[in-house]
Scaffold this motif. Structure first.
Motif, PDB file in Angstrom:
ATOM      1  N   LEU A 290       4.464   5.849   5.972  1.00 23.33           N
ATOM      2  CA  LEU A 290       4.860   7.005   5.159  1.00 23.33           C
ATOM      3  C   LEU A 290       6.328   6.913   4.751  1.00 23.33           C
ATOM      4  CD1 LEU A 290       3.024   9.925   6.994  1.00 23.33           C
ATOM      5  CD2 LEU A 290       2.554   9.078   4.693  1.00 23.33           C
ATOM      6  N   ARG A 291       7.164   6.397   5.636  1.00 20.12           N
ATOM      7  CA  ARG A 291       8.585   6.264   5.322  1.00 20.12           C
ATOM      8  C   ARG A 291       8.829   5.255   4.202  1.00 20.12           C
ATOM      9  NH1 ARG A 291      11.029   6.143  11.522  1.00 20.12           N
ATOM     10  NH2 ARG A 291      10.963   8.407  11.889  1.00 20.12           N
ATOM     11  N   ASN A 292       7.860   4.380   3.982  1.00 17.10           N
ATOM     12  CA  ASN A 292       7.984   3.394   2.906  1.00 17.10           C
ATOM     13  C   ASN A 292       7.396   3.887   1.586  1.00 17.10           C
ATOM     14  OD1 ASN A 292       9.055   0.494   3.710  1.00 17.10           O
ATOM     15  ND2 ASN A 292       8.008   1.328   5.502  1.00 17.10           N
ATOM     16  N   CYS A 293       6.900   5.113   1.552  1.00 15.20           N
ATOM     17  CA  CYS A 293       6.272   5.655   0.343  1.00 15.20           C
ATOM     18  C   CYS A 293       7.288   6.293  -0.598  1.00 15.20           C
ATOM     19  CB  CYS A 293       5.188   6.665   0.723  1.00 15.20           C
ATOM     20  SG  CYS A 293       3.737   5.938   1.491  1.00 15.20           S
ATOM     21  N   THR A 294       8.349   5.553  -0.897  1.00 15.47           N
ATOM     22  CA  THR A 294       9.353   6.011  -1.852  1.00 15.47           C
ATOM     23  C   THR A 294       9.486   4.951  -2.941  1.00 15.47           C
ATOM     24  OG1 THR A 294      11.229   4.937  -0.748  1.00 15.47           O
ATOM     25  CG2 THR A 294      10.614   7.151   0.015  1.00 15.47           C
ATOM     26  N   ALA A 295       9.992   5.359  -4.080  1.00 13.51           N
ATOM     27  CA  ALA A 295      10.155   4.418  -5.196  1.00 13.51           C
ATOM     28  C   ALA A 295      11.107   3.288  -4.816  1.00 13.51           C
ATOM     29  CB  ALA A 295      10.662   5.154  -6.427  1.00 13.51           C
ATOM     30  N   GLU A 296      12.175   3.631  -4.092  1.00 10.85           N
ATOM     31  CA  GLU A 296      13.157   2.614  -3.703  1.00 10.85           C
ATOM     32  C   GLU A 296      12.554   1.586  -2.765  1.00 10.85           C
ATOM     33  OE1 GLU A 296      17.586   2.286  -1.592  1.00 10.85           O
ATOM     34  OE2 GLU A 296      16.494   4.191  -1.604  1.00 10.85           O
ATOM     35  N   ARG A 297      11.861   2.050  -1.722  1.00 12.00           N
ATOM     36  CA  ARG A 297      11.276   1.129  -0.763  1.00 12.00           C
ATOM     37  C   ARG A 297      10.160   0.312  -1.405  1.00 12.00           C
ATOM     38  NH1 ARG A 297      14.176  -0.729   2.664  1.00 12.00           N
ATOM     39  NH2 ARG A 297      12.266  -1.642   3.487  1.00 12.00           N
ATOM     40  N   TYR A 298       9.387   0.949  -2.277  1.00  8.09           N
ATOM     41  CA  TYR A 298       8.296   0.246  -2.960  1.00  8.09           C
ATOM     42  C   TYR A 298       8.852  -0.931  -3.761  1.00  8.09           C
ATOM     43  CZ  TYR A 298       4.294  -0.637  -6.024  1.00  8.09           C
ATOM     44  OH  TYR A 298       3.264  -1.233  -6.707  1.00  8.09           O
ATOM     45  N   ALA A 299       9.932  -0.692  -4.479  1.00  9.90           N
ATOM     46  CA  ALA A 299      10.532  -1.752  -5.302  1.00  9.90           C
ATOM     47  C   ALA A 299      11.017  -2.907  -4.428  1.00  9.90           C
ATOM     48  CB  ALA A 299      11.673  -1.183  -6.127  1.00  9.90           C
ATOM     49  N   ILE A 300      11.642  -2.586  -3.313  1.00  9.37           N
ATOM     50  CA  ILE A 300      12.134  -3.634  -2.409  1.00  9.37           C
ATOM     51  C   ILE A 300      10.974  -4.441  -1.835  1.00  9.37           C
ATOM     52  CG2 ILE A 300      13.263  -4.039  -0.179  1.00  9.37           C
ATOM     53  CD1 ILE A 300      15.076  -1.648  -0.815  1.00  9.37           C
ATOM     54  N   ASN A 301       9.961  -3.728  -1.349  1.00  8.50           N
ATOM     55  CA  ASN A 301       8.834  -4.399  -0.708  1.00  8.50           C
ATOM     56  C   ASN A 301       8.043  -5.236  -1.702  1.00  8.50           C
ATOM     57  OD1 ASN A 301       9.500  -3.272   1.787  1.00  8.50           O
ATOM     58  ND2 ASN A 301       8.302  -1.419   1.379  1.00  8.50           N
ATOM     59  N   LYS A 302       7.876  -4.722  -2.909  1.00 12.41           N
ATOM     60  CA  LYS A 302       7.176  -5.481  -3.951  1.00 12.41           C
ATOM     61  C   LYS A 302       7.950  -6.758  -4.265  1.00 12.41           C
ATOM     62  CE  LYS A 302       4.359  -5.700  -7.730  1.00 12.41           C
ATOM     63  NZ  LYS A 302       2.903  -5.563  -7.785  1.00 12.41           N
ATOM     64  N   SER A 303       9.257  -6.662  -4.327  1.00 19.38           N
ATOM     65  CA  SER A 303      10.077  -7.831  -4.657  1.00 19.38           C
ATOM     66  C   SER A 303       9.993  -8.906  -3.582  1.00 19.38           C
ATOM     67  CB  SER A 303      11.538  -7.412  -4.856  1.00 19.38           C
ATOM     68  OG  SER A 303      12.159  -7.066  -3.627  1.00 19.38           O
ATOM     69  N   ARG A 304       9.611  -8.521  -2.375  1.00 21.35           N
ATOM     70  CA  ARG A 304       9.454  -9.481  -1.291  1.00 21.35           C
ATOM     71  C   ARG A 304       8.063 -10.114  -1.285  1.00 21.35           C
ATOM     72  NH1 ARG A 304      12.277  -5.777   3.519  1.00 21.35           N
ATOM     73  NH2 ARG A 304      14.446  -6.135   2.854  1.00 21.35           N
ATOM     74  N   MET A 305       7.108  -9.448  -1.900  1.00 24.15           N
ATOM     75  CA  MET A 305       5.724  -9.924  -1.868  1.00 24.15           C
ATOM     76  C   MET A 305       5.371 -10.841  -3.038  1.00 24.15           C
ATOM     77  SD  MET A 305       3.947  -6.315  -0.668  1.00 24.15           S
ATOM     78  CE  MET A 305       2.294  -6.947  -0.407  1.00 24.15           C
ATOM     79  N   ILE A 306       5.851 -10.514  -4.219  1.00 26.47           N
ATOM     80  CA  ILE A 306       5.483 -11.277  -5.416  1.00 26.47           C
ATOM     81  C   ILE A 306       5.879 -12.752  -5.307  1.00 26.47           C
ATOM     82  CG2 ILE A 306       5.995 -11.602  -7.854  1.00 26.47           C
ATOM     83  CD1 ILE A 306       3.957  -9.522  -7.567  1.00 26.47           C
ATOM     84  N   PRO A 307       7.109 -13.078  -4.888  1.00 26.93           N
ATOM     85  CA  PRO A 307       7.481 -14.503  -4.860  1.00 26.93           C
ATOM     86  C   PRO A 307       6.602 -15.350  -3.948  1.00 26.93           C
ATOM     87  CG  PRO A 307       9.438 -13.114  -4.767  1.00 26.93           C
ATOM     88  CD  PRO A 307       8.274 -12.203  -4.587  1.00 26.93           C
TER      89      PRO A 307
ATOM     90  N   TRP B 174       0.843  -1.197   0.000  1.00 29.11           N
ATOM     91  CA  TRP B 174       0.000   0.000   0.000  1.00 29.11           C
ATOM     92  C   TRP B 174       0.876   1.244   0.000  1.00 29.11           C
ATOM     93  CZ3 TRP B 174      -4.989  -0.318   3.455  1.00 29.11           C
ATOM     94  CH2 TRP B 174      -5.794  -1.356   2.976  1.00 29.11           C
ATOM     95  N   ALA B 175       2.013   1.155   0.633  1.00 28.09           N
ATOM     96  CA  ALA B 175       2.933   2.295   0.697  1.00 28.09           C
ATOM     97  C   ALA B 175       3.710   2.385  -0.606  1.00 28.09           C
ATOM     98  CB  ALA B 175       3.883   2.137   1.875  1.00 28.09           C
ATOM     99  N   GLY B 176       3.552   3.496  -1.302  1.00 27.25           N
ATOM    100  CA  GLY B 176       4.251   3.681  -2.564  1.00 27.25           C
ATOM    101  C   GLY B 176       4.326   5.145  -2.938  1.00 27.25           C
ATOM    102  N   PRO B 177       5.092   5.466  -3.958  1.00 28.79           N
ATOM    103  CA  PRO B 177       5.205   6.852  -4.402  1.00 28.79           C
ATOM    104  C   PRO B 177       3.832   7.425  -4.760  1.00 28.79           C
ATOM    105  CG  PRO B 177       6.785   5.451  -5.531  1.00 28.79           C
ATOM    106  CD  PRO B 177       5.863   4.540  -4.802  1.00 28.79           C
ATOM    107  N   GLY B 178       3.561   8.612  -4.294  1.00 28.91           N
ATOM    108  CA  GLY B 178       2.299   9.267  -4.617  1.00 28.91           C
ATOM    109  C   GLY B 178       1.154   8.924  -3.691  1.00 28.91           C
ATOM    110  N   VAL B 179       1.317   7.925  -2.835  1.00 29.37           N
ATOM    111  CA  VAL B 179       0.222   7.522  -1.962  1.00 29.37           C
ATOM    112  C   VAL B 179      -0.172   8.614  -0.965  1.00 29.37           C
ATOM    113  CG1 VAL B 179      -0.407   5.930  -0.090  1.00 29.37           C
ATOM    114  CG2 VAL B 179       0.546   5.041  -2.225  1.00 29.37           C
ATOM    115  N   PRO B 180       0.776   9.340  -0.346  1.00 28.36           N
ATOM    116  CA  PRO B 180       0.357  10.393   0.585  1.00 28.36           C
ATOM    117  C   PRO B 180      -0.566  11.424  -0.065  1.00 28.36           C
ATOM    118  CG  PRO B 180       2.675   9.910   0.896  1.00 28.36           C
ATOM    119  CD  PRO B 180       2.250   9.157  -0.332  1.00 28.36           C
ATOM    120  N   VAL B 181      -0.276  11.818  -1.312  1.00 31.02           N
ATOM    121  CA  VAL B 181      -1.142  12.788  -2.006  1.00 31.02           C
ATOM    122  C   VAL B 181      -2.485  12.147  -2.334  1.00 31.02           C
ATOM    123  CG1 VAL B 181      -1.412  14.177  -4.091  1.00 31.02           C
ATOM    124  CG2 VAL B 181       0.817  14.044  -2.943  1.00 31.02           C
ATOM    125  N   LYS B 182      -2.464  10.911  -2.811  1.00 29.91           N
ATOM    126  CA  LYS B 182      -3.714  10.209  -3.106  1.00 29.91           C
ATOM    127  C   LYS B 182      -4.565  10.046  -1.855  1.00 29.91           C
ATOM    128  CE  LYS B 182      -1.953   7.436  -6.974  1.00 29.91           C
ATOM    129  NZ  LYS B 182      -1.626   6.050  -7.427  1.00 29.91           N
TER     130      LYS B 182
END
Length: 421
Positions: free
Chosen positions: A93-110, A55-63
Motif C-alpha cells: 500500500l505504501r508503494n501505491c503512489t505515483a512517485e513510487r510507481y514511476a521509480i518501481n516501473k523504471s527498475r522493472m522495464i530494463p 501491481w502497486a500503483g495509484p488507484g489500486v487500493p480503490v480498484k
C-alpha cells in the motif's frame, strides 16, 4: 569457481546455465524430482516486457475493493493470523503512489527488455524449442471506459520506447481473427507487437538439458534445510543429503526464499501470491487465439501454446496454501468461453495453481548480499518467465566479476530496510 544454485525453477535453471557458460562448476539443488515443477510449471505463458509494471500503483487500493466484490474478480484475500502477510500488504500500500510507481516501473522495464533480448539470443544459439511464438500481446477492453483510460499506460510505453498499437474493434480482429465470433463483447484493445509467448515448463526442462551438457549437476529430491554462515560468508548448505559446500551460493527459491534467508539475518519482503491456470486442448485452431489476449476486465491471460490454450489469472493472497479453489477455475472458464467459445474443450482442461514470489514494490531482488559469497535471484512475481534469462545472465556476470550489460544496483536487497525484516 564452484557455485550451488538453490532452486530449479526457470530462475534457478537460467542462472545455472549462464554460470556454466561463464566457466563455473555448478550444482543445482531442489526438493522436486525435475526442473520447473512448482511456479514455473503452468504459468500464463507470456514473455511480456511491455506489461512489466508494479501491481502497486495509484488507484489500486480503490480498484482492489471493487475487485474483491466482483463475482469473477481478479483479487482474492483470505485473511490469516500471519503478521508477515499484513506487513507485506502494508508495504505494498505504501508503494501505491505515483512517485513510487514511476521509480518501481523504471527498475522493472530494463531487466524485462534485456531478458527478452537474452532469450532471443539463447534461442538462436541453442535451437531450443518450447512452443514459442513472437506475435505480440493484445490487451482487450470490454468497456469504452477502459479504452478511454489507456492514456497513462501509453505515456509509459512511449517513455520507455515500447512499440504499441491502439486498436479499434476491427483492428483487434485483425490481430486475433477468432475474436470476430464475439465482436459485440469488446470495444478495442492495446497491442504490444514485440511480446512473445511460450511454455515456461518446456523451456526450463530443455534448458536444464543444455546446462547438463555444459557440466551442470542437478541434485533433485533433495531437501534444503538451512544455510550455514560464518562471519561474513556462507560455508555450506544443510540438505537432506548432508552438508553441501561451494565457493558461492545463489538463492533462487521463489516464495520460499524468505524462510531460508531469515535465520541468517537477511530479510526479503517476498510473499506468495497464488495464481491459477487451466490448460485446454485446442479443438478448432480457427477459433483459438494466435498469441496472448489479456482480458482486461478479469485480468486473465489467454495464450496459445502449440495445440493447447493456457488461461492464467487471479491474485490470491492466502499464505502458502496450494489448495485448488473451484471458484477460481470458474473465472478462467468464463473468460475463455466468453472470448474464444469455439477454440478448446473445457471438459478436457487441467487445473493448476502456483505461488508467485511477489515483492511489495514490484521489482525482483537480484544481486549480492552482506555475505560475500551469497547472491539472490528471487521475487519476480508474475514476471519470472519474462525476466528469467536476463536475471540469470546478470547474476552470472556479477558472480564472475564482470560488469553486467545493464545496471541492476537498484534491484539489490539493500533497497529494503534490513533492521526490521
Amino acid at each position: 569457481m564452484k557455485v550451488i544454485v538453490l532452486g530449479s525453477g526457470v530462475i534457478g535453471v537460467t542462472t545455472a546455465y549462464y554460470l556454466a557458460r561463464a566457466g563455473h562448476e555448478v550444482v543445482v539443488v531442489d526438493r522436486q524430482g525435475a526442473p520447473a515443477l512448482e511456479t514455473s510449471f503452468a504459468n500464463a505463458g507470456e514473455v511480456s516486457p511491455g506489461y512489466s509494471s508494479p501491481w502497486a500503483g495509484p488507484g489500486v487500493p480503490v480498484k482492489a475493493i471493487k475487485w474483491l466484490l466482483m463475482r469473477h474478480g481478479p483479487l482474492v484475500i483470505w485473511p490469516k493470523l500471519d503478521p508477515v502477510m499484513w506487513l507485506w500488504m502494508l508495504k505494498m500500500l505504501r508503494n501505491c503512489t505515483a512517485e513510487r510507481y514511476a521509480i518501481n516501473k523504471s527498475r522493472m522495464i530494463p531487466i524485462a527488455e534485456y531478458s527478452r533480448d537474452c532469450l532471443r539470443t539463447l534461442r538462436d544459439e541453442t535451437g531450443i524449442a518450447y512452443d514459442e511464438r513472437s506475435r505480440g500481446t493484445l490487451q482487450l477492453f470490454r468497456k469504452q471506459k477502459q479504452l478511454d483510460s489507456t492514456g497513462g499506460d501509453i505515456a509509459v510505453l512511449k517513455q520507455y520506447g515500447v512499440p504499441y498499437e491502439l486498436l479499434d474493434r476491427s483492428g483487434c480482429i485483425g490481430a486475433e481473427p477468432a475474436l470476430a465470433n464475439v465482436k459485440e463483447k469488446f470495444v478495442g484493445g492495446l497491442r504490444l507487437p514485440q511480446d512473445e509467448t511460450g511454455d515456461c515448463h518446456m523451456f526450463t526442462q530443455s534448458l536444464a538439458q543444455e546446462a547438463a551438457k555444459l557440466g551442470v549437476q542437478f541434485r533433485f529430491n533433495t531437501r534444503i534445510d538451512r544455510l550455514v554462515a560464518d562471519g561474513n560468508k556462507i560455508t555450506g548448505v544443510v540438505t537432506g543429503d548432508g552438508l553441501l559446500q561451494a565457493d558461492a551460493y545463489v538463492a533462487a527459491l521463489g516464495s520460499w526464499s524468505p524462510r531460508l534467508l531469515k535465520p541468517i539475518g537477511i530479510f526479503v519482503p517476498v510473499y506468495p501470491v497464488k495464481g491459477y491456470s487451466i490448460t485446454v486442448p485446442v479443438t478448432n485452431p480457427d477459433g483459438a487465439p494466435v498469441s496472448t489476449v489479456m482480458d482486461e476486465s478479469y485480468k486473465v491471460a489467454i495464450t496459445r501454446l502449440g495445440d493447447r490454450i493456457r488461461v492464467g489469472g487471479t491474485a490470491e493472497i492466502s499464505g502458502y496454501s496450494d489448495r485448488l479453489d473451484a471458484a477460481r477455475r470458474a473465472t478462467l472458464d468464463h473468460s475463455l468461453s466468453d472470448m474464444f467459445p469455439h477454440g478448446g474443450d473445457l471438459r478436457e482442461a487441467s487445473f493448476w495453481c502456483g505461488l508467485r514470489p511477489m515483492t511489495p514494490d514490484g521489482p525482483p531482488i537480484i544481486g549480492a548480499t552482506r555475505y560475500g559469497n551469497l547472491y539472490l535471484n528471487t521475487g519476480h512475481g508474475t514476471l519470472g518467465w519474462t525476466m528469467a534469462c536476463g536475471s540469470g545472465r546478470v547474476l552470472a556476470d556479477l558472480i564472475s566479476g564482470r560488469k553486467p550489460d545493464i545496471d541492476v544496483r537498484e534491484l539489490n536487497v539493500s533497497r529494503y530496510d534490513q533492521r526490521f525484516g
